[in-house]
Structure formats: structure tokens, C-alpha cells
Design a protein around this motif. Structure first.
Motif, PDB file in Angstrom:
ATOM      1  N   SER A  39       0.829  -1.207   0.000  1.00 18.66           N
ATOM      2  CA  SER A  39       0.000   0.000   0.000  1.00 18.66           C
ATOM      3  C   SER A  39       0.858   1.250   0.000  1.00 18.66           C
ATOM      4  O   SER A  39       0.617   2.195  -0.765  1.00 18.66           O
ATOM      5  N   MET A  42       2.760   1.623  -3.352  1.00 22.84           N
ATOM      6  CA  MET A  42       1.838   1.919  -4.452  1.00 22.84           C
ATOM      7  C   MET A  42       1.416   3.385  -4.465  1.00 22.84           C
ATOM      8  O   MET A  42       1.095   3.926  -5.533  1.00 22.84           O
ATOM      9  N   MET A  43       1.403   4.024  -3.328  1.00 20.59           N
ATOM     10  CA  MET A  43       1.044   5.441  -3.299  1.00 20.59           C
ATOM     11  C   MET A  43       2.083   6.279  -4.037  1.00 20.59           C
ATOM     12  O   MET A  43       1.753   7.266  -4.699  1.00 20.59           O
ATOM     13  N   GLY A  46       1.608   5.329  -7.764  1.00 23.11           N
ATOM     14  CA  GLY A  46       0.396   5.982  -8.229  1.00 23.11           C
ATOM     15  C   GLY A  46       0.641   7.439  -8.563  1.00 23.11           C
ATOM     16  O   GLY A  46       0.097   7.983  -9.538  1.00 23.11           O
ATOM     17  N   ALA A  49       2.280   7.774 -11.980  1.00 22.32           N
ATOM     18  CA  ALA A  49       1.345   7.568 -13.078  1.00 22.32           C
ATOM     19  C   ALA A  49       0.419   8.769 -13.268  1.00 22.32           C
ATOM     20  O   ALA A  49       0.304   9.329 -14.369  1.00 22.32           O
ATOM     21  N   LEU A  50      -0.237   9.176 -12.187  1.00 19.10           N
ATOM     22  CA  LEU A  50      -1.247  10.230 -12.305  1.00 19.10           C
ATOM     23  C   LEU A  50      -0.630  11.590 -12.588  1.00 19.10           C
ATOM     24  O   LEU A  50      -1.052  12.302 -13.514  1.00 19.10           O
ATOM     25  N   SER A 126       2.306  11.247   0.993  1.00 18.83           N
ATOM     26  CA  SER A 126       1.716   9.963   1.377  1.00 18.83           C
ATOM     27  C   SER A 126       2.261   9.418   2.680  1.00 18.83           C
ATOM     28  O   SER A 126       1.569   8.672   3.382  1.00 18.83           O
ATOM     29  N   PHE A 135      -6.424   3.575  -1.356  1.00 20.11           N
ATOM     30  CA  PHE A 135      -5.648   3.942  -2.535  1.00 20.11           C
ATOM     31  C   PHE A 135      -6.453   4.832  -3.485  1.00 20.11           C
ATOM     32  O   PHE A 135      -5.943   5.834  -4.000  1.00 20.11           O
ATOM     33  N   GLY A 136      -7.718   4.491  -3.729  1.00 15.95           N
ATOM     34  CA  GLY A 136      -8.536   5.290  -4.618  1.00 15.95           C
ATOM     35  C   GLY A 136      -8.722   6.706  -4.115  1.00 15.95           C
ATOM     36  O   GLY A 136      -8.652   7.679  -4.878  1.00 15.95           O
ATOM     37  N   TRP A 138      -6.710   8.278  -2.132  1.00 16.65           N
ATOM     38  CA  TRP A 138      -5.411   8.943  -2.272  1.00 16.65           C
ATOM     39  C   TRP A 138      -5.210   9.464  -3.689  1.00 16.65           C
ATOM     40  O   TRP A 138      -4.744  10.595  -3.893  1.00 16.65           O
ATOM     41  N   MET A 139      -5.582   8.688  -4.673  1.00 12.06           N
ATOM     42  CA  MET A 139      -5.394   9.107  -6.063  1.00 12.06           C
ATOM     43  C   MET A 139      -6.272  10.316  -6.400  1.00 12.06           C
ATOM     44  O   MET A 139      -5.856  11.220  -7.131  1.00 12.06           O
ATOM     45  N   HIS A 405      -5.213  -4.046  -1.985  1.00 13.65           N
ATOM     46  CA  HIS A 405      -4.563  -4.435  -3.241  1.00 13.65           C
ATOM     47  C   HIS A 405      -4.633  -5.932  -3.542  1.00 13.65           C
ATOM     48  O   HIS A 405      -4.237  -6.360  -4.625  1.00 13.65           O
TER      49      HIS A 405
END
Length: 424
Positions: A39, A42-43, A46, A49-50, A126, A135-136, A138-139, A405
Motif C-alpha cells: 500500500s 503503491m502510493m 500511483g 502515473a497520475l 503519502s 488507494f482510490g 489517495w489518487m 490491493h
């Protein structure tokens, strides 16, 4: 003609800065509990990516509106503007296709370099909400915050054509305000919105993998040479000065942190050494091109001492900043920014006899802190009250990797249906 040497320099520095975010993933990942490591990492991925996509679509158009000739700018120049010609990097693309570019490097190289700053800034936040964030959610936060906070603040600091801080005479060579104070203030806001972890108390949450922490700190330090030296945009003497200060300050900060740790707790730890290095890197970021190496060493040592004390403030003040984003990045960023008011070459107090530079530095730090904190709190609060930002208590206790996840960080064995084999 295009200077190919400087172009190569900027592109290589950009790659180094991008490498910092995976390094941060290891640094943060080692600090959390074993069942939250995916987790946490991945933050950071993420954010790559974003923010990478948003920067190309419109981030650069906001952060560097009115940057150079031929722009089509709308908004309040110096505070929040947008260059419509740069939506989707249209103007930079046309320049990149040109057969002759008379510049130190093409705009597209600068676009790439600055993109990596936006990415690492978001990823830094994060750490304040580790072990308990969806996660969602956070994004969503990352996308909104980078749009309304980071992109405008980057314009204030890095857009030397029309940025607000440039006109004020603020010294921030590589982002002490735009990156570290900005991320630290947002991290504090989110820590308050999400509340404390289950069982929050001093010593209750131990790093599960100190080797990861050391690996992450080493990668961060390596990439930070690109962060600071690369901000010069040329392979010259200023870049060399920034490089040396980026070596000396964090080295001294390790010594300062470990000294305080030994005096306070009786042991100098590996996590303390890694944290000290990061504190020194944070503090030298705004100052790396404006200090002699001697003053850089002093800054690093003092930053290590100050940040080592600062990480305990969360227990006294009652907020749960999981991985000390406030104690290291906010405090370290403020310390490095204000330090310039005293020791910046030519304009600092000891050289000029004037408090003018200190006033400029303090105002810049305050403006970014308040702007980022208020908007981060509003965005985080809205997410928490709608879709929810924090995971369920039972998922937090069990570890959120599986719940969020569907993966585990460490699978030491797999259960198998094995039929005993008879021995004849």
C-alpha cells in the motif's frame, strides 16, 4: 545552435530526479509495518502515473504560463495563470520538431525535468497517512491537490519569467518551498483529517525493514544530485557548487541526527542515519547554490539536530504523521529557507547587515504553508466525508495490503496439496 551538452545534462538530471520516487517508495515502505508495505509503495507509484499524465495535459501550462515568447496566457499572472498554447504541450512539441533551436536546451527537456519535481512532491505527502489510507481516495486527493496547489505554487517559485516569488526576490534554488514546505503542510492537513492510527503511541509502530529504509535513502540521495545540480539547467560552476553542498549538508546532518539520537535514546540507529540524510537533503534544497560549502555543512548539521527533535512533536501535539513528513520535510524545508536569510552569499544578514532577505524568506515559507495546508485540509475533508479516505479499522489492524490491493509483500511459502510419497 542547440547546446547538446546542456541538453544531455538536463535530461540526465531529470532521470535522476524521477528515480527518487521509487527510492522514496523503498524508504517509506521500510518504515511501515510488513502488512502495509505494498500500500505504501503503491502510493508513490500511483503518483508517478497520475501526476505524469496531468503534467503533460495541463500542469506545465499552469506552472510555466508566460514562460518565454509566443504564449497565450489567461489568468492572474504571477498567482495563477494558464498558457493555452501549452495544453498537451502543443507549443513545446512544435519547438521540438524544429530543425534549429537556438537555446541551451529545448523546452521539452525542461518540461521533463520539472515533471519529476511535481511527481516527488505529491509522493512525499503519502508518508503522513501511511497504514490507514484508501488507494482510490489517495489518487483523487493527489489529482486535485497537484492541480490547485502544486502547479500554481511551482509557478510562484520556478517560473522566473513571471513567478510571484521571483519578483519578491525570494531565494529557493531547487524547491524548499514548492516541494518540501508544500508537501509537509499538506501532510499535516491529511494527518489531521484521517486521525490517529490504531494504537498510536511513541514506540508502538516500528519500521519493519530497516534495510529498505537505507536503500531508499541511498537512492534518494543519489537522485537528489539531479534535483539540486540539475536546477541550474547547465553543467557549470553553480551546478558544481550545488552538487558539493548536496554531498556535504546531508553528510553533516547524519552526524547531527545520530548525535542527538545517541544522547536521547542511547543508540545511534540505521533508521536515524537514513532520516538524518533526508533531513539534510531537504534543508539544503533551497540553499544549495547560495551557500559556501562551510555554511552548507553547518546547515546540514543543525537540520539533523532540529529534525531529530521535531519528529517527537507529533506525540506532544497529538497528531499522527506516520512517517514524519512534518518533522523532516516541513520543519527541514522551513529551516533551510530561513537559514538563507542569515547566511545566503551577498544578501544574508551576516554579509549585508540587513534582515531584508530573512523577511522575504519567511514570507514565502508562510504563504506556501498556509495555502497548501488550507486547501489540502479542505480536499481531504471532502473526500473523507463523501467516499471515505480511511480504511476500516479491522483492515488497518490486519494490514491493508490484502484488503486494498489483494497482495502480500512477503510470501515466504505457498501451501500445496502434497501427497506423501511412500519409500520402498
Amino acid at each position: 545552435m542547440l547546446d547538446q551538452g546542456n541538453t544531455a545534462f538536463v535530461l540526465i538530471m531529470a532521470a535522476l530526479v524521477l528515480f527518487m520516487t521509487p527510492g522514496l517508495a523503498f524508504f517509506y515502505g521500510g518504515l511501515v509495518k510488513a502488512k502495509s508495505v505494498i500500500s505504501m509503495m503503491m502510493m508513490s507509484f500511483g503518483a508517478i502515473a497520475l501526476v505524469g499524465v496531468l503534467w503533460v495535459l495541463y500542469g506545465y501550462a499552469i506552472a510555466f504560463a508566460n514562460h518565454g515568447a509566443g504564449t497565450n496566457v489567461a489568468g492572474i499572472v504571477g498567482f495563477f495563470s494558464i498558457d493555452w498554447n501549452q495544453i498537451g504541450l502543443g507549443q513545446a512539441f512544435e519547438e521540438a520538431k524544429a530543425s534549429t533551436i537556438n537555446a541551451a536546451y529545448p523546452s521539452m527537456a525542461f518540461v521533463g525535468f520539472q515533471a519529476t519535481f511535481a511527481i516527488i512532491t505529491v509522493a512525499l505527502i503519502s508518508g503522513a497517512i501511511a497504514d490507514r489510507a484508501k488507494f482510490g481516495a489517495w489518487m483523487i486527493f493527489a489529482g486535485v491537490w497537484v492541480t490547485v496547489v502544486y502547479f500554481p505554487v511551482a509557478s510562484w517559485v520556478f517560473n522566473l519569467t513571471s513567478g510571484m516569488f521571483a519578483t519578491w526576490g525570494v531565494i529557493d534554488f531547487a524547491g524548499g518551498t514548492a516541494v518540501h514546505i508544500n508537501a509537509g503542510a499538506a501532510g499535516l492537513a491529511l494527518a489531521l483529517v484521517l486521525g490517529k492510527r490504531v494504537g498510536f503511541a511513541k514506540g508502538a509502530h516500528k519500521p519493519h525493514n530497516p534495510p529498505f529504509v537505507l536503500l531508499g535513502a541511498a537512492i534518494l540521495w543519489f537522485g537528489w544530485f539531479g534535483f539540486n545540480a540539475g536546477s541550474e539547467g547547465a553543467a557549470d560552476g553553480i551546478a558544481a557548487l550545488a552538487w558539493v553542498n548536496t554531498l556535504a549538508a546531508p553528510a553533516a546532518a547524519i552526524l547531527g541526527w545520530l548525535l542527538i539520537e545517541k544522547l536521547k535514546d542511547g543508540k545511534a540507529t540505521s533508521v536515524g542515519a537514513a532520516s538524518g540524510a533526508v533531513a539534510g537533503l531537504v534543508a539544503i534544497t533551497p540553499a544549495c547554490a547560495a551557500l559556501t560549502p562551510g555554511w552548507g555543512i553547518l546547515l546540514g548539521f543543525l537540520a539533523g539536530v532540529v529534525c531529530c527533535f521535531a519528529i517527537d512533536w507529533k506525540y506532544r501535539l497529538g497528531f499522527d504523521d506516520s512517517l514524519d513528513v512534518v518533522g523532516v520535510h516541513l520543519v527541514g524545508g522551513i529551516f533551510g529557507t530561513l537559514y538563507l536569510g542569515f547566511f545566503a552569499d551577498d544578501t544574508g544578514l551576516i554579509y549585508s547587515g540587513s534582515f531584508e532577505q530573512l523577511g522575504k524568506q519567511a514570507l514565502a515559507a508562510l504563504v506556501v504553508l498556509v495555502y497548501s495546508f488550507v486547501l489540502a485540509f479542505v480536499i481531504g475533508f471532502a473526500i473523507e466525508k463523501t467516499i471515505g479516505f480511511r480504511v476500516k479499522t479491522e483492515d488497518e489492524v490486519a494490514g491493508i495490503d490484502t484488503a486494498v490491493h489483494g497482495e502480500e509483500g512477503y510470501v515466504l511459502y505457498e501451501e500445496r496439496d502434497e501427497t506423501p510419497v511412500s519409500v520402498r
